[in-house]
Design a protein around this motif. Structure first.
Motif, mmCIF file in Angstrom:
data_model
loop_
_atom_site.group_PDB
_atom_site.id
_atom_site.type_symbol
_atom_site.label_atom_id
_atom_site.label_comp_id
_atom_site.label_asym_id
_atom_site.label_seq_id
_atom_site.Cartn_x
_atom_site.Cartn_y
_atom_site.Cartn_z
ATOM 1 N N THR A 11 3.763 -8.717 5.747
ATOM 2 C CA THR A 11 3.234 -7.378 5.549
ATOM 3 C C THR A 11 3.232 -7.047 4.063
ATOM 4 O OG1 THR A 11 5.459 -6.529 5.979
ATOM 5 C CG2 THR A 11 3.911 -6.540 7.820
ATOM 6 N N ALA A 12 2.539 -5.971 3.714
ATOM 7 C CA ALA A 12 2.365 -5.624 2.311
ATOM 8 C C ALA A 12 3.690 -5.404 1.595
ATOM 9 C CB ALA A 12 1.480 -4.384 2.185
ATOM 10 N N ASP A 13 4.743 -4.979 2.329
ATOM 11 C CA ASP A 13 6.013 -4.699 1.661
ATOM 12 C C ASP A 13 6.750 -5.968 1.231
ATOM 13 O OD1 ASP A 13 6.477 -5.362 4.328
ATOM 14 O OD2 ASP A 13 8.317 -4.198 4.430
ATOM 15 N N GLU A 20 -3.260 -4.122 -3.587
ATOM 16 C CA GLU A 20 -3.777 -3.867 -2.255
ATOM 17 C C GLU A 20 -3.767 -5.181 -1.482
ATOM 18 O OE1 GLU A 20 -7.092 -0.858 -1.820
ATOM 19 O OE2 GLU A 20 -8.168 -2.686 -1.303
ATOM 20 N N THR A 21 -3.633 -5.100 -0.173
ATOM 21 C CA THR A 21 -3.778 -6.274 0.668
ATOM 22 C C THR A 21 -4.850 -5.998 1.712
ATOM 23 O OG1 THR A 21 -1.991 -5.534 2.125
ATOM 24 C CG2 THR A 21 -1.404 -7.070 0.358
ATOM 25 N N GLN A 23 -6.420 -7.330 5.428
ATOM 26 C CA GLN A 23 -6.221 -8.149 6.617
ATOM 27 C C GLN A 23 -7.520 -8.882 6.932
ATOM 28 O OE1 GLN A 23 -3.105 -8.342 8.273
ATOM 29 N NE2 GLN A 23 -4.130 -10.174 9.077
ATOM 30 N N LEU A 28 -3.303 -12.297 5.479
ATOM 31 C CA LEU A 28 -3.237 -11.192 4.525
ATOM 32 C C LEU A 28 -3.695 -11.687 3.158
ATOM 33 C CD1 LEU A 28 -2.169 -8.241 4.888
ATOM 34 C CD2 LEU A 28 -0.120 -8.989 3.657
ATOM 35 N N PRO A 30 -4.085 -10.863 -0.747
ATOM 36 C CA PRO A 30 -3.723 -9.945 -1.831
ATOM 37 C C PRO A 30 -4.918 -9.706 -2.765
ATOM 38 C CG PRO A 30 -2.183 -11.811 -1.668
ATOM 39 C CD PRO A 30 -3.393 -12.154 -0.868
#
Length: 392
Positions: A11-13, A20-21, A23, A28, A30
């Motif tokens: 996930t982005a975290d 920004e990521t 999907q 994912l 980046p």
């Protein structure tokens, strides 16, 4: 072994160094520019390089002794040129390089520099594995290949993963050309900004874009809106080798660029860096073009195709740009006490070209990336009165 591992959703975290990521069908992706900025450019070159994750890394804490990362890379192939090596993943454990690996396969992007055409052939994802790690709790970073578009598919470990510890280092936001992006560096932590960030004890956020340091207003707004403790912009080479603008436009564009950054960072240390030495463009304008003789021999090299006599009519060279940047910063620094200038020839100059010439006449080799990074760290972070004052 894979079936015995824990799978952690990517996930982005878990991703640092991007804005920004996205999907995708594979995983994912980046992005180093947000969607609104990407929408303001129709340049396929910028679209390609902003999705190449220079400075982007997965970061987490774990006791794992084995880490597997599935990715879908997109590899670049230049028609008529030798094959490029696979991108490198750098594993850092508690800030130290602890392993390297690559992902074979993936999709292939074929570029023809003579015609400008591009084709993409889809391929399967692959896996990079790091094994034999100590079983203690540790901070892990996996730096993604700086010049290979990378979709993150799956993360597996033999112990749970937890969010990375809060970052206590100052965030350094840097923008520049392919040299800052890391062209010709052999690994993501070997790019000169990554070398400098490590020595300067800073958390790098790299907005170096191959061919894309062009004073675009949307990039200035991204710099304005991105949280940072330190900011640097390295300007010049792309404006010359694309032959994008003339001196009359360049000066006001630089002022506007700096004005925009200052709207969001009124007192953040801001360092303007002029180009490193590049003999083909010191006194000869662009555009740059592939050297056909070198290409016929299977080598990638560049030549300057402009006419030096046109400098008097406003064409840009690196010598012209350095003088103008120095003048602008000196003028603005009267009121802006947090604005600084660094002549890029202090990072790579005349003596360096004798010892470490630019292999393709535009980009530094891995040893030169290290030298530039070490010199930047000294000049910007650690020397007395350095703009980024390491212990400030």
């Amino acid at each position: 072994m894979t079936q015995d591992l824990l799978t952690t959703p990517i996930t982005a975290d878990l991703v640092q160094g991007c804005l920004e990521t996205e999907q995708t069908e594979a995983g994912l992706l980046p992005h180093r520019l947000p969607a609104w900025a990407r929408a303001q450019s129709s340049d396929p070159q910028l679209a390609m390089v902003e999705a190449q994750p220079s400075g982007v890394r997965l970061a987490f804490g774990t006791r794992a002794t084995r880490i597997e990362l599935d990715t879908l890379p997109t590899k670049r192939v230049y028609a008529g040129a030798p094959p490029r090596p696979d991108g490198v993943y750098d594993l850092l454990v508690n800030g130290r390089l602890a392993g390297q690996g690559s992902v074979a396969g993936g999709s292939t992007m074929t570029l023809d520099m003579m015609t400008g055409s591009m084709t993409i052939e889809a391929g399967p994802p692959g896996t990079v594995c790091f094994d034999g790690l100590e079983g203690d709790l540790k901070d892990v970073e996996i730096w993604l290949p700086h010049d290979e578009t990378t979709e993150l598919v799956a993360l597996r470990t033999d112990a749970p993963v937890e969010p990375a510890a809060p970052n206590r280092r100052r965030t350094w936001l840097h923008h520049g050309s392919s040299i800052s992006h890391g062209s010709n560096a052999t690994s993501p932590t070997g790019t000169w900004p990554a070398v400098a960030a490590r020595l300067g004890e800073a958390a790098l956020h790299n907005l170096g874009f191959g061919g894309g340091a062009l004073l675009d207003p949307f990039v200035a707004r991204v710099l304005r809106d991105t949280p940072a403790d330190l900011i640097s912009v390295k300007l010049g080479i792309n404006l010359v080798n694309t032959d994008l603008m003339r001196l009359r436009a360049f000066g006001p564009a630089v002022h506007g660029y700096l004005d925009t950054i200052r709207e969001g960072h009124p007192e953040t240390p801001l360092l303007v860096i002029s180009p490193i030495l590049c003999p083909i463009h010191e006194n000869t304008p662009g555009p740059a073009a592939p050297d056909l003789a070198a290409f016929a021999e299977g080598r990638l090299a560049f030549v300057a195709t402009g006419d030096p006599d046109e400098v008097a009519r406003g064409k840009l060279t690196l010598s012209v740009i350095r003088a103008e940047l120095a003048r602008i910063v000196e003028q603005r620094a009267v009121e802006d006490k947090h604005l600084f200038y660094l002549d890029g020839r202090r990072l790579y100059g005349d003596a360096d070209t004798e010892e470490l010439p630019l292999p393709d006449r535009l980009h530094p080799d891995p040893a030169t990336h290290r030298r530039i990074g070490e010199r930047f760290a000294a000049l910007a972070f650690t020397d007395a009165d350095a703009p980024f004052g390491l212990h400030a």
